[in-house]
Motif scaffolding. Structure first.
Motif, PDB file in Angstrom:
ATOM      1  N   THR A 222      42.935  46.222  40.215  1.00 54.26           N
ATOM      2  CA  THR A 222      41.639  46.878  40.179  1.00 54.26           C
ATOM      3  C   THR A 222      41.188  47.059  38.734  1.00 54.26           C
ATOM      4  O   THR A 222      41.919  47.604  37.913  1.00 54.26           O
ATOM      5  CB  THR A 222      41.715  48.240  40.877  1.00 54.26           C
ATOM      6  OG1 THR A 222      42.078  48.035  42.256  1.00 54.26           O
ATOM      7  CG2 THR A 222      40.385  48.977  40.797  1.00 54.26           C
ATOM      8  N   GLY A 223      39.994  46.566  38.434  1.00 53.19           N
ATOM      9  CA  GLY A 223      39.469  46.633  37.082  1.00 53.19           C
ATOM     10  C   GLY A 223      39.600  45.339  36.313  1.00 53.19           C
ATOM     11  O   GLY A 223      39.090  45.219  35.202  1.00 53.19           O
ATOM     12  N   ALA A 224      40.269  44.331  36.895  1.00 55.52           N
ATOM     13  CA  ALA A 224      40.474  43.073  36.187  1.00 55.52           C
ATOM     14  C   ALA A 224      39.168  42.329  35.947  1.00 55.52           C
ATOM     15  O   ALA A 224      39.081  41.508  35.034  1.00 55.52           O
ATOM     16  CB  ALA A 224      41.440  42.185  36.967  1.00 55.52           C
ATOM     17  N   ASP A 225      38.144  42.610  36.752  1.00 60.53           N
ATOM     18  CA  ASP A 225      36.853  41.955  36.538  1.00 60.53           C
ATOM     19  C   ASP A 225      36.133  42.515  35.316  1.00 60.53           C
ATOM     20  O   ASP A 225      35.153  41.935  34.842  1.00 60.53           O
ATOM     21  CB  ASP A 225      35.970  42.111  37.777  1.00 60.53           C
ATOM     22  CG  ASP A 225      35.784  43.558  38.199  1.00 60.53           C
ATOM     23  OD1 ASP A 225      36.662  44.398  37.895  1.00 60.53           O
ATOM     24  OD2 ASP A 225      34.764  43.860  38.840  1.00 60.53           O
ATOM     25  N   ARG A 226      36.635  43.628  34.799  1.00 64.00           N
ATOM     26  CA  ARG A 226      36.029  44.218  33.596  1.00 64.00           C
ATOM     27  C   ARG A 226      36.824  43.896  32.332  1.00 64.00           C
ATOM     28  O   ARG A 226      36.261  43.809  31.252  1.00 64.00           O
ATOM     29  CB  ARG A 226      35.933  45.737  33.751  1.00 64.00           C
ATOM     30  CG  ARG A 226      35.021  46.171  34.892  1.00 64.00           C
ATOM     31  CD  ARG A 226      34.761  47.671  34.859  1.00 64.00           C
ATOM     32  NE  ARG A 226      35.978  48.454  35.047  1.00 64.00           N
ATOM     33  CZ  ARG A 226      36.460  48.794  36.225  1.00 64.00           C
ATOM     34  NH1 ARG A 226      35.839  48.402  37.340  1.00 64.00           N
ATOM     35  NH2 ARG A 226      37.569  49.508  36.335  1.00 64.00           N
ATOM     36  N   SER A 227      38.134  43.708  32.463  1.00 67.77           N
ATOM     37  CA  SER A 227      38.973  43.548  31.276  1.00 67.77           C
ATOM     38  C   SER A 227      39.025  42.116  30.757  1.00 67.77           C
ATOM     39  O   SER A 227      39.226  41.893  29.568  1.00 67.77           O
ATOM     40  CB  SER A 227      40.397  44.019  31.572  1.00 67.77           C
ATOM     41  OG  SER A 227      40.959  43.260  32.624  1.00 67.77           O
ATOM     42  N   GLY A 228      38.853  41.124  31.622  1.00 70.34           N
ATOM     43  CA  GLY A 228      38.875  39.742  31.193  1.00 70.34           C
ATOM     44  C   GLY A 228      40.221  39.326  30.628  1.00 70.34           C
ATOM     45  O   GLY A 228      41.248  39.974  30.845  1.00 70.34           O
ATOM     46  N   PRO A 229      40.257  38.224  29.848  1.00 69.91           N
ATOM     47  CA  PRO A 229      41.518  37.711  29.344  1.00 69.91           C
ATOM     48  C   PRO A 229      42.045  38.470  28.131  1.00 69.91           C
ATOM     49  O   PRO A 229      43.169  38.230  27.692  1.00 69.91           O
ATOM     50  CB  PRO A 229      41.170  36.269  28.949  1.00 69.91           C
ATOM     51  CG  PRO A 229      39.744  36.354  28.535  1.00 69.91           C
ATOM     52  CD  PRO A 229      39.119  37.383  29.443  1.00 69.91           C
ATOM     53  N   GLU A 230      41.219  39.368  27.560  1.00 67.13           N
ATOM     54  CA  GLU A 230      41.614  40.034  26.330  1.00 67.13           C
ATOM     55  C   GLU A 230      42.573  41.208  26.556  1.00 67.13           C
ATOM     56  O   GLU A 230      43.138  41.732  25.606  1.00 67.13           O
ATOM     57  CB  GLU A 230      40.374  40.521  25.579  1.00 67.13           C
ATOM     58  CG  GLU A 230      39.495  39.366  25.095  1.00 67.13           C
ATOM     59  CD  GLU A 230      38.304  39.848  24.305  1.00 67.13           C
ATOM     60  OE1 GLU A 230      38.137  41.086  24.163  1.00 67.13           O
ATOM     61  OE2 GLU A 230      37.531  39.006  23.815  1.00 67.13           O
ATOM     62  N   ALA A 231      42.720  41.636  27.799  1.00 66.81           N
ATOM     63  CA  ALA A 231      43.644  42.735  28.080  1.00 66.81           C
ATOM     64  C   ALA A 231      45.063  42.334  27.685  1.00 66.81           C
ATOM     65  O   ALA A 231      45.504  41.212  27.938  1.00 66.81           O
ATOM     66  CB  ALA A 231      43.603  43.096  29.560  1.00 66.81           C
ATOM     67  N   LEU A 232      45.779  43.239  27.058  1.00 64.35           N
ATOM     68  CA  LEU A 232      47.145  42.953  26.628  1.00 64.35           C
ATOM     69  C   LEU A 232      48.055  42.762  27.839  1.00 64.35           C
ATOM     70  O   LEU A 232      47.865  43.422  28.872  1.00 64.35           O
ATOM     71  CB  LEU A 232      47.671  44.095  25.757  1.00 64.35           C
ATOM     72  CG  LEU A 232      46.970  44.284  24.410  1.00 64.35           C
ATOM     73  CD1 LEU A 232      47.486  45.530  23.719  1.00 64.35           C
ATOM     74  CD2 LEU A 232      47.162  43.049  23.525  1.00 64.35           C
ATOM     75  N   PRO A 233      49.043  41.880  27.760  1.00 63.29           N
ATOM     76  CA  PRO A 233      49.970  41.685  28.881  1.00 63.29           C
ATOM     77  C   PRO A 233      50.646  42.996  29.268  1.00 63.29           C
ATOM     78  O   PRO A 233      51.017  43.801  28.414  1.00 63.29           O
ATOM     79  CB  PRO A 233      50.986  40.680  28.336  1.00 63.29           C
ATOM     80  CG  PRO A 233      50.259  39.969  27.246  1.00 63.29           C
ATOM     81  CD  PRO A 233      49.345  40.984  26.635  1.00 63.29           C
ATOM     82  N   ASN A 234      50.811  43.185  30.561  1.00 61.59           N
ATOM     83  CA  ASN A 234      51.396  44.421  31.074  1.00 61.59           C
ATOM     84  C   ASN A 234      52.891  44.269  31.360  1.00 61.59           C
ATOM     85  O   ASN A 234      53.490  45.105  32.009  1.00 61.59           O
ATOM     86  CB  ASN A 234      50.652  44.847  32.348  1.00 61.59           C
ATOM     87  CG  ASN A 234      50.972  46.283  32.743  1.00 61.59           C
ATOM     88  OD1 ASN A 234      51.174  47.149  31.890  1.00 61.59           O
ATOM     89  ND2 ASN A 234      51.013  46.538  34.041  1.00 61.59           N
ATOM     90  N   MET A 235      53.501  43.214  30.868  1.00 60.86           N
ATOM     91  CA  MET A 235      54.918  42.959  31.075  1.00 60.86           C
ATOM     92  C   MET A 235      55.734  43.671  29.989  1.00 60.86           C
ATOM     93  O   MET A 235      55.439  43.543  28.804  1.00 60.86           O
ATOM     94  CB  MET A 235      55.181  41.452  31.021  1.00 60.86           C
ATOM     95  CG  MET A 235      56.622  41.051  31.206  1.00 60.86           C
ATOM     96  SD  MET A 235      56.850  39.276  30.855  1.00 60.86           S
ATOM     97  CE  MET A 235      55.871  38.532  32.146  1.00 60.86           C
TER      98      MET A 235
END
Length: 347
Positions: A222-235
């Protein structure tokens, strides 16, 4: 859209290989599913190793797919990158001669960031974290060195490969497209820039050359349509590193940094909305990123569900398990897989 495609990783590498599960037999089977299950007519195959790339490309060609042949050496100097790409062009030409009209060669992707020498920093991570990166991209200091390299690369490739040549650009890269046959752009949707999304394509579409979206997609939360590819990896990098080591592999399960709400419905809806936008714009084709990402394993426990942060259309199963839809595969299609398959089958 004439080209209905997906990105297929046959062995990209940035520090670790993204396809530790790769084998020629697996690639052949997955590319069969790309054709018959996902209903693609094109596939963008990426790998560092040229032999892997060639084997996967041949498997896709035997399925009747158009192949975009994409060597990705990553983090090499311009001269080393040029040599790598020229060698890959030889392998691509051998396939093109057997399947004329079915191969497109890409000289690279997002080279401002993926190659050393344009932005300071020896690794991709360091280059993307320099404080002045946004200013550099905004004012275009990278475009001169980039186009200089692309001119050398396109000339070297055309000496060996006699089919169409392209490049997968960042939106911030102002490429001299006169040296290429097709225009490629990695173009992701971010809600905060929605008013600029289609206008950024208009100058490219006005060129008269086919414009292909060489990469786009959405993560699975949820929210991935706002963050795009620039969001830092969550791993979590520590648990993943321990999991990749032979001695600790079975003792450590990779964890996410932050638990996020899994949302396969949003990923599927976002892709369908995006297809409609691109169809309206008049692009020649698009490649969804990505078919599978085996390191981002799905788990029932949200703390270990790395797939929530993944762009892939399938969710990799935990070690030793297989899917239900394709029992011979160690993954299960997501809702996005079905959405893309239905769209491609009916357009």
């Amino acid at each position: 859209m004439r080209r209905k495609g997906v990105v297929y990783d046959a062995g990209c590498m940035t520090g670790v290989t993204w396809r530790p599960d790769y084998s020629p037999a697996l690639a052949r089977r997955e590319l069969e599913i790309v054709k018959t299950g996902l209903h693609c007519n094109a596939v963008e195959i990426r790998a560092r190793d040229t032999s892997r790339l060639a084997v996967a490309a041949e498997a896709a060609l035997r399925q009747g797919l158009e192949v975009w042949f994409c060597p990705e050496p990553w983090n090499k100097s311009p001269d080393a990158t040029l040599r790598h790409v020229a060698r890959a062009a030889v392998a691509a030409e051998e396939l093109r001669a057997r399947w004329p009209g079915r191969l497109v060669f890409s000289v690279g992707g997002e080279l401002t960031l993926s190659m050393r020498g344009i932005i300071s920093g020896r690794t991709y991570g360091k280059r993307t974290r320099i404080p002045v990166l946004r200013e550099v991209l905004m004012f275009g200091a990278h475009n001169g060195p980039l186009n200089s390299f692309l001119a050398r690369a396109s000339a070297a490739v055309r000496e060996e490969f006699h089919g169409p040549v392209t490049y997968a650009s960042l939106p911030a890269e102002r490429v001299d497209w006169d040296m290429f046959d097709l225009i490629g752009i990695n173009h992701y949707w971010m809600e905060q820039f929605k008013d600029r999304y289609l206008p950024r394509l208009e100058p490219l579409l006005a060129s008269g050359k086919p414009v292909v979206i060489t990469e786009f997609g959405f993560r699975t939360y949820t929210g991935a349509d706002r963050s795009g590819p620039e969001a830092l990896p969550n791993m979590d990098p520590v648990t993943m590193a321990l999991h990749l080591l032979p001695l600790t592999r079975r003792l450590v399960r990779p964890r996410v940094k932050t638990v996020q709400e899994r949302n396969e419905d949003l990923q599927a809806r976002s892709l369908l909305r995006h297809f409609e936008l691109l169809d309206t714009a008049g692009v020649d084709g698009a490649f969804v990123y990505t078919f599978t990402a085996p390191l981002w394993v799905h788990g029932d426990d949200p703390a270990h569900d790395l797939d929530t942060d993944s762009f892939s259309l399938v969710k990799p199963c935990p070690r030793g398990r297989h899917g239900a839809t394709y029992p011979d595969m160690a993954w299960e299609p997501k809702k996005s897989f079905t959405a893309v398959a239905d769209y491609y089958a009916t357009r």
